[in-house]
Design an enzyme around this catalytic site. Sequence first.
Site, PDB file in Angstrom:
ATOM      1  CE1 TYR A  53     100.392 -31.151 -84.986  1.00 20.82           C
ATOM      2  CE2 TYR A  53     101.512 -30.890 -82.883  1.00 20.82           C
ATOM      3  CZ  TYR A  53     101.410 -31.485 -84.129  1.00 20.82           C
ATOM      4  OH  TYR A  53     102.353 -32.411 -84.522  1.00 20.82           O
ATOM      5  NE  ARG A  56     101.526 -24.645 -88.560  1.00 21.67           N
ATOM      6  CZ  ARG A  56     101.980 -23.722 -87.686  1.00 21.67           C
ATOM      7  NH1 ARG A  56     102.474 -24.081 -86.521  1.00 21.67           N
ATOM      8  NH2 ARG A  56     101.958 -22.444 -87.994  1.00 21.67           N
ATOM      9  CG  ASN A  87      98.540 -34.375 -96.638  1.00 21.87           C
ATOM     10  OD1 ASN A  87      99.730 -34.592 -96.438  1.00 21.87           O
ATOM     11  ND2 ASN A  87      98.064 -34.107 -97.839  1.00 21.87           N
ATOM     12  CG  ASP A  89      95.150 -31.059 -95.344  1.00 20.68           C
ATOM     13  OD1 ASP A  89      94.284 -31.672 -95.994  1.00 20.68           O
ATOM     14  OD2 ASP A  89      96.334 -30.957 -95.734  1.00 20.68           O
ATOM     15  CG  HIS A 104     100.347 -39.683 -90.549  1.00 19.20           C
ATOM     16  ND1 HIS A 104     101.169 -39.224 -91.567  1.00 19.20           N
ATOM     17  CD2 HIS A 104     100.704 -40.974 -90.329  1.00 19.20           C
ATOM     18  CE1 HIS A 104     101.980 -40.198 -91.944  1.00 19.20           C
ATOM     19  NE2 HIS A 104     101.713 -41.269 -91.212  1.00 19.20           N
ATOM     20  N   GLY A 170     102.253 -36.344-104.383  1.00 11.67           N
ATOM     21  CA  GLY A 170     102.792 -35.377-103.428  1.00 11.67           C
ATOM     22  C   GLY A 170     103.474 -35.973-102.223  1.00 11.67           C
ATOM     23  CB  THR A 171     104.021 -38.798-100.544  1.00  7.71           C
ATOM     24  OG1 THR A 171     104.838 -39.442 -99.563  1.00  7.71           O
ATOM     25  CG2 THR A 171     103.467 -39.842-101.501  1.00  7.71           C
ATOM     26  CB  SER A 172     109.583 -37.993-100.597  1.00  8.08           C
ATOM     27  OG  SER A 172     109.403 -38.140 -99.197  1.00  8.08           O
TER      28      SER A 172
END
Length: 230
Positions: A53, A56, A87, A89, A104, A170-172
């Site tokens: 992390y 990241r 996300n 970020d 998250h 931008g997400t499935s």
Amino acid sequence: MKKVVVLTGAGISAGSGLQTFRDAGGLWEGYNVYDVATPEAWQRNPEMVQEFYNQRRKAVLEAKPNAAHIALAGLEAGYDVTVITQNIDDLHERAGSSHTVHLHGIITRSQSSKDPRLTYPIDGWELKMGELCELGSQLRPHVVWFGEAVPMIETAARIAAEADIFMVIGTSLQVYPAAGLTDVVPVRAEKILIDPVVPGIDHIPELRVIQQPAVTGVPAIVRELLDRND
């Protein structure tokens, strides 16, 4: 003023150079996600998880908001906009979005290993072993790992239930409970999906699909929405 609620996933940050799980077959920068993104991984090898992390976080701090992040921030000129993001970020905030809900967690903060409600800003990219919370426990990334509760999901559901326009970017729509937010969006709401990979979405009625990357699809739809208000 109409309320726009936006659910974003890793695809919106891919345009800023941040790798996604799905682009790497379940790997993230060469790691199996279950080796670095679960409470069990933290118990087994906290040093490795911390270092993962840290790297990241360094990548996030070096990344910059892209055209999609900036366009969403600009949508506030004509709409009441809330971004709900999967996300970790902070690119939405740095682009100028005023209201962002992180489902998250956010990688630029740490949290207590003993009480997840205790969170702290991180100065720079590195969180070190031996840095402790006020209760004396090791600080870990402020990130919701697989198998952990998603504390902001009820807040997000209340927001989604008030949407006049609901955008998915931008997400499935495969990660729950975030994917379940589509179930609480009002039937009357306009629904828009922007992603180059269109998931199984038959359960979402009257969904407009824009099969493009976020960096091109989002600015285009934002211009369209703002033009409606002229």
